[in-house]
Design an enzyme around this catalytic site. Structure first.
Site, PDB file in Angstrom:
ATOM      1  N   ASP A  13       0.813  -1.220   0.000  1.00  0.00           N
ATOM      2  CA  ASP A  13       0.000   0.000   0.000  1.00  0.00           C
ATOM      3  C   ASP A  13       0.850   1.275   0.000  1.00  0.00           C
ATOM      4  OD1 ASP A  13      -2.223  -1.669   0.080  1.00  0.00           O
ATOM      5  OD2 ASP A  13      -2.233  -1.694   2.266  1.00  0.00           O
ATOM      6  N   LYS A  16       1.911   1.938  -5.136  1.00  0.00           N
ATOM      7  CA  LYS A  16       2.457   1.345  -6.368  1.00  0.00           C
ATOM      8  C   LYS A  16       1.532   1.576  -7.559  1.00  0.00           C
ATOM      9  CE  LYS A  16       2.463  -2.608  -4.294  1.00  0.00           C
ATOM     10  NZ  LYS A  16       2.124  -2.222  -2.918  1.00  0.00           N
ATOM     11  N   HIS A  41      -4.627  -1.988  -5.784  1.00  0.00           N
ATOM     12  CA  HIS A  41      -3.839  -0.863  -6.292  1.00  0.00           C
ATOM     13  C   HIS A  41      -4.787   0.220  -6.794  1.00  0.00           C
ATOM     14  CE1 HIS A  41      -0.186  -3.707  -7.119  1.00  0.00           C
ATOM     15  NE2 HIS A  41      -0.601  -3.727  -5.870  1.00  0.00           N
ATOM     16  N   GLN A 223       2.009  -6.190  -3.223  1.00  0.00           N
ATOM     17  CA  GLN A 223       2.504  -6.236  -1.829  1.00  0.00           C
ATOM     18  C   GLN A 223       3.803  -5.423  -1.711  1.00  0.00           C
ATOM     19  OE1 GLN A 223       1.549  -9.710  -3.202  1.00  0.00           O
ATOM     20  NE2 GLN A 223      -0.411  -8.826  -2.705  1.00  0.00           N
TER      21      GLN A 223
HETATM   22  P1  GDP Z   1      -0.724   0.174  -3.573  1.00  0.00           P
HETATM   23  O1  GDP Z   1      -1.325  -1.107  -3.084  1.00  0.00           O
HETATM   24  O2  GDP Z   1       0.745   0.252  -3.282  1.00  0.00           O
HETATM   25  O3  GDP Z   1      -1.024   0.441  -5.014  1.00  0.00           O
HETATM   26  O4  GDP Z   1      -1.400   1.321  -2.713  1.00  0.00           O
HETATM   27  P2  GDP Z   1      -2.986   1.490  -2.401  1.00  0.00           P
HETATM   28  O5  GDP Z   1      -3.665   1.914  -3.638  1.00  0.00           O
HETATM   29  O6  GDP Z   1      -3.514   0.283  -1.706  1.00  0.00           O
HETATM   30  O7  GDP Z   1      -2.937   2.624  -1.319  1.00  0.00           O
HETATM   31  C1  GDP Z   1      -2.349   3.855  -1.604  1.00  0.00           C
HETATM   32  C2  GDP Z   1      -3.398   4.946  -1.426  1.00  0.00           C
HETATM   33  O8  GDP Z   1      -2.736   6.193  -1.389  1.00  0.00           O
HETATM   34  C3  GDP Z   1      -4.381   5.044  -2.566  1.00  0.00           C
HETATM   35  O9  GDP Z   1      -5.611   5.483  -2.051  1.00  0.00           O
HETATM   36  C4  GDP Z   1      -3.769   6.100  -3.480  1.00  0.00           C
HETATM   37  O10 GDP Z   1      -4.737   6.776  -4.261  1.00  0.00           O
HETATM   38  C5  GDP Z   1      -3.161   7.016  -2.469  1.00  0.00           C
HETATM   39  N1  GDP Z   1      -1.952   7.744  -2.869  1.00  0.00           N
HETATM   40  C6  GDP Z   1      -0.902   7.331  -3.628  1.00  0.00           C
HETATM   41  N2  GDP Z   1       0.068   8.285  -3.635  1.00  0.00           N
HETATM   42  C7  GDP Z   1      -0.382   9.297  -2.852  1.00  0.00           C
HETATM   43  C8  GDP Z   1       0.182  10.540  -2.431  1.00  0.00           C
HETATM   44  O11 GDP Z   1       1.315  10.910  -2.752  1.00  0.00           O
HETATM   45  N3  GDP Z   1      -0.593  11.312  -1.609  1.00  0.00           N
HETATM   46  C9  GDP Z   1      -1.845  10.939  -1.206  1.00  0.00           C
HETATM   47  N4  GDP Z   1      -2.533  11.750  -0.416  1.00  0.00           N
HETATM   48  N5  GDP Z   1      -2.382   9.776  -1.574  1.00  0.00           N
HETATM   49  C10 GDP Z   1      -1.655   8.960  -2.368  1.00  0.00           C
HETATM   50  P1  IMO Z   2      -0.861  -4.306  -2.185  1.00  0.00           P
HETATM   51  O1  IMO Z   2      -0.396  -4.889  -3.505  1.00  0.00           O
HETATM   52  C1  IMO Z   2      -1.050  -4.661   2.149  1.00  0.00           C
HETATM   53  C2  IMO Z   2      -1.031  -8.749   3.775  1.00  0.00           C
HETATM   54  C3  IMO Z   2      -2.272  -9.227   4.472  1.00  0.00           C
HETATM   55  C4  IMO Z   2      -1.637 -10.189   5.486  1.00  0.00           C
HETATM   56  C5  IMO Z   2      -0.530 -10.826   4.682  1.00  0.00           C
HETATM   57  C6  IMO Z   2      -0.883 -12.169   4.043  1.00  0.00           C
HETATM   58  O2  IMO Z   2      -2.171  -3.611  -2.270  1.00  0.00           O
HETATM   59  O3  IMO Z   2       0.225  -3.542  -1.548  1.00  0.00           O
HETATM   60  P2  IMO Z   2      -2.397 -12.861   1.978  1.00  0.00           P
HETATM   61  O4  IMO Z   2      -3.836 -12.592   1.685  1.00  0.00           O
HETATM   62  O5  IMO Z   2      -1.452 -12.343   0.957  1.00  0.00           O
HETATM   63  O6  IMO Z   2      -2.124 -14.306   2.293  1.00  0.00           O
HETATM   64  O7  IMO Z   2      -2.114 -12.050   3.357  1.00  0.00           O
HETATM   65  O8  IMO Z   2      -0.192  -9.902   3.663  1.00  0.00           O
HETATM   66  N1  IMO Z   2      -1.243  -8.249   2.384  1.00  0.00           N
HETATM   67  C7  IMO Z   2      -1.202  -6.960   2.048  1.00  0.00           C
HETATM   68  N2  IMO Z   2      -1.063  -5.845   2.803  1.00  0.00           N
HETATM   69  N3  IMO Z   2      -1.143  -4.550   0.798  1.00  0.00           N
HETATM   70  C8  IMO Z   2      -1.252  -5.667   0.026  1.00  0.00           C
HETATM   71  O9  IMO Z   2      -1.197  -5.621  -1.313  1.00  0.00           O
HETATM   72  C9  IMO Z   2      -1.335  -6.935   0.647  1.00  0.00           C
HETATM   73  N4  IMO Z   2      -1.472  -8.189   0.197  1.00  0.00           N
HETATM   74  C10 IMO Z   2      -1.406  -9.000   1.267  1.00  0.00           C
HETATM   75  O10 IMO Z   2      -2.935  -8.163   5.103  1.00  0.00           O
HETATM   76  O11 IMO Z   2      -1.048  -9.458   6.539  1.00  0.00           O
HETATM   77 MG    MG Z   3      -2.846  -1.723  -1.842  1.00  0.00          MG
END
Ligand code: GDP
Ligand code: IMO
Ligand code: MG
Length: 435
Positions: A13, A16, A41, A223
């Site tokens: 999170d 990416k 994502h 991840q």
């Molecule tokens: P990922 O799994 O690594 O793709 O990340 P997620 O999408 O799960 O979580 C990242 C969150 O942060 C999302 O809601 C994005 O829209 C948001 N985001 C990404 N970059 C930025 C940033 O620079 N600032 C803010 N405020 N939000 C961001």
């Molecule tokens: P993105 O790509 C954050 C965490 C789960 C748990 C552990 C194992 O959005 O960054 P799983 O379901 O993979 O067997 O769970 O990994 N986990 C993540 N945490 N972002 C993710 O993906 C995750 N994918 C799995 O919360 O702790």
């Molecule tokens: Mg994520």
């Protein structure tokens, strides 16, 4: 030609999806190389928020080839729903699915839940998307691959064999009943196969051909490095390798072909699920960052645990992955947060550690050594966008110092600084596709 891997440097999170969407503008091919719909994502496109679980985040650029790589574990239902969601927005991705990718089956979902329930207080806190059990079958060499969806006779025989094992495992080991009959599982898969068969191919061949032709390829990790099955903190990890090594095996590209490894890190850390998080902020500050940043799981909606930036863990992630540049996200979220800190070492048993220990148990005992850092002001989203428009020199001086502090500690330059969720909230310091 450049092949750039985008790798989560923390516990997932990191942003990416946003970074991949941004970089995909200059790529010809975008390959997801690991994980499945445990990932979430987020991509902002056309003023709307898209939560991508199975498909690469490069879908929002017309005509780019997007690939679900051999290293992925894919739930066909999620993939079809995601294609449907994009179709509603007028987006029809130019998609390839590697025939070697594994299929997440209903048994895997049931097993994920049953195993977590049995573990009780020792549960991992998985996303319950069946990812662990699917990769377990892959390693045991009894898994079902997308190639198997192309031949109905083979599919039926494989489902028959799997049903026998998995229904027994669920009932006899976990005392859980599997509601679907073998015929129901086959029929559902058969329908999904009809809709997906046209995308299934030898994508390794295709991606390597693209590289030979001098195209730009982007490799999208799910991840983060600290959740990796080998690089992370076992057993509080996922079941694949979200690393540059995993990018090579999961996309089927030689390590020597990867020209750039971009480590994506947010300005603090977050974690969903169980396991140690040395810099965790259980008090009001963590809550303030969670609320300000809306830090709730993209896949499960769970509140993300929040902590200060953790340099020992980042140093290890940087070494394991060989980061060639860093993409910083969420500098805006930390704006106005009082008493900003950064963890530069751990104390464990009277010793000072500059890298994390190898086990989760030892990591739980580590006490973070934190330094106070000068914070910066809280700007509005519009003001941050204006900063991004002007470039890195327009960042508040303390935010620039923060980026420089982390970059110089890791010995890796920043290529991107993100100050908001949209493409326009992005500052480019170095073009990762420039050779
Ligand atoms: P990922 O799994 O690594 O793709 O990340 P997620 O999408 O799960 O979580 C990242 C969150 O942060 C999302 O809601 C994005 O829209 C948001 N985001 C990404 N970059 C930025 C940033 O620079 N600032 C803010 N405020 N939000 C961001
Ligand atoms: P993105 O790509 C954050 C965490 C789960 C748990 C552990 C194992 O959005 O960054 P799983 O379901 O993979 O067997 O769970 O990994 N986990 C993540 N945490 N972002 C993710 O993906 C995750 N994918 C799995 O919360 O702790
Ligand atoms: Mg994520």
């Amino acid at each position: 030609m450049a092949v750039a891997a985008v790798i989560g440097a923390q516990w997932g999170d990191e942003g990416k999806g946003k970074i991949v969407d941004f970089l995909a503008g200059k790529a010809d091919v975008v390959v997801r190389f690991n994980g499945g719909d445990n990932a979430g994502h987020t991509v902002m496109f056309g003023g709307k928020k898209f939560k991508m679980h199975a498909l690469p985040s490069g879908c929002f650029h017309e005509k780019k080839q997007v690939v679900v790589g051999a290293g992925c574990a894919v739930n066909p239902k999620t993939l079809l729903e995601e294609l449907g969601m994009l179709a509603k927005a007028g987006i029809r991705p130019n998609l390839l699915i590697d025939a070697r990718a594994h299929v997440v089956l209903p048994y895997h979902l049931a097993l994920d839940g049953a195993q977590e329930a049995l573990k009780g207080s020792g549960a991992v806190g998985t996303t319950r998307r069946g990812i662990g059990p699917c990769y377990a079958d892959k390693a045991a060499r009894i898994g079902l691959r997308f190639a198997d969806l192309l031949d109905k006779g083979r599919l039926e025989a494989k489902v028959r064999a799997l049903h026998e094992i998995k229904a027994k495992e669920l009932g006899k080991v976990y005392g859980a009943e599997f509601a679907q009959s073998e015929a129901q599982v086959f029929s559902e898969l058969s329908g999904q196969a009809d809709r997906l068969a046209g995308f299934v191919c030898d994508a390794i061949l295709s991606v390597n051909e693209s590289i030979s032709k001098g195209k730009n390829v982007l490799l999208e990790g799910a991840q983060g490095s600290l959740l990796g099955i080998d690089s992370g903190f076992y057993p509080y990890c996922t079941s694949s390798n979200p690393t540059s090594g995993g990018a090579s095996t999961g996309a089927g590209i030689a390590p020597s072909k990867i020209t750039e490894v971009v480590g994506v890190l947010k300005a603090y850390v977050s974690r969903v699920g169980e396991g140690p998080l040395p810099t965790e902020l259980p008090d009001g500050v963590g809550e303030a960052i969670r609320d300000k940043g809306n830090e709730f799981g993209t896949t499960t909606g769970r509140p993300r645990r929040i902590g200060w930036l953790d340099l020992p863990c980042l140093r290890q992630a940087s070494e394991i992955n060989g980061f060639t540049s860093l993409a910083f996200t969420r500098l805006d979220t930390l704006g106005g947060i009082p008493g900003l800190r950064i963890c530069s070492a751990y104390k464990l048993g009277g010793k000072t550690l500059h890298r994390p220990p190898a086990s989760s148990e030892a990591l739980s005992d580590c006490k973070p050594v934190c330094e106070e850092i000068a914070g910066w002001e809280d700007l509005s989203p519009g003001e941050w966008r204006a900063v991004a428009g002007k470039g890195v020199g327009a960042l508040p001086a303390q935010a620039r110092a923060y980026v420089e502090r982390v970059s110089s500690d890791l010995g890796v330059p920043a290529s991107i600084v993100s100050v908001g969720p949209g493409r326009e909230d992005t500052i480019i310091i170095k073009d990762v596709f420039a050779q």
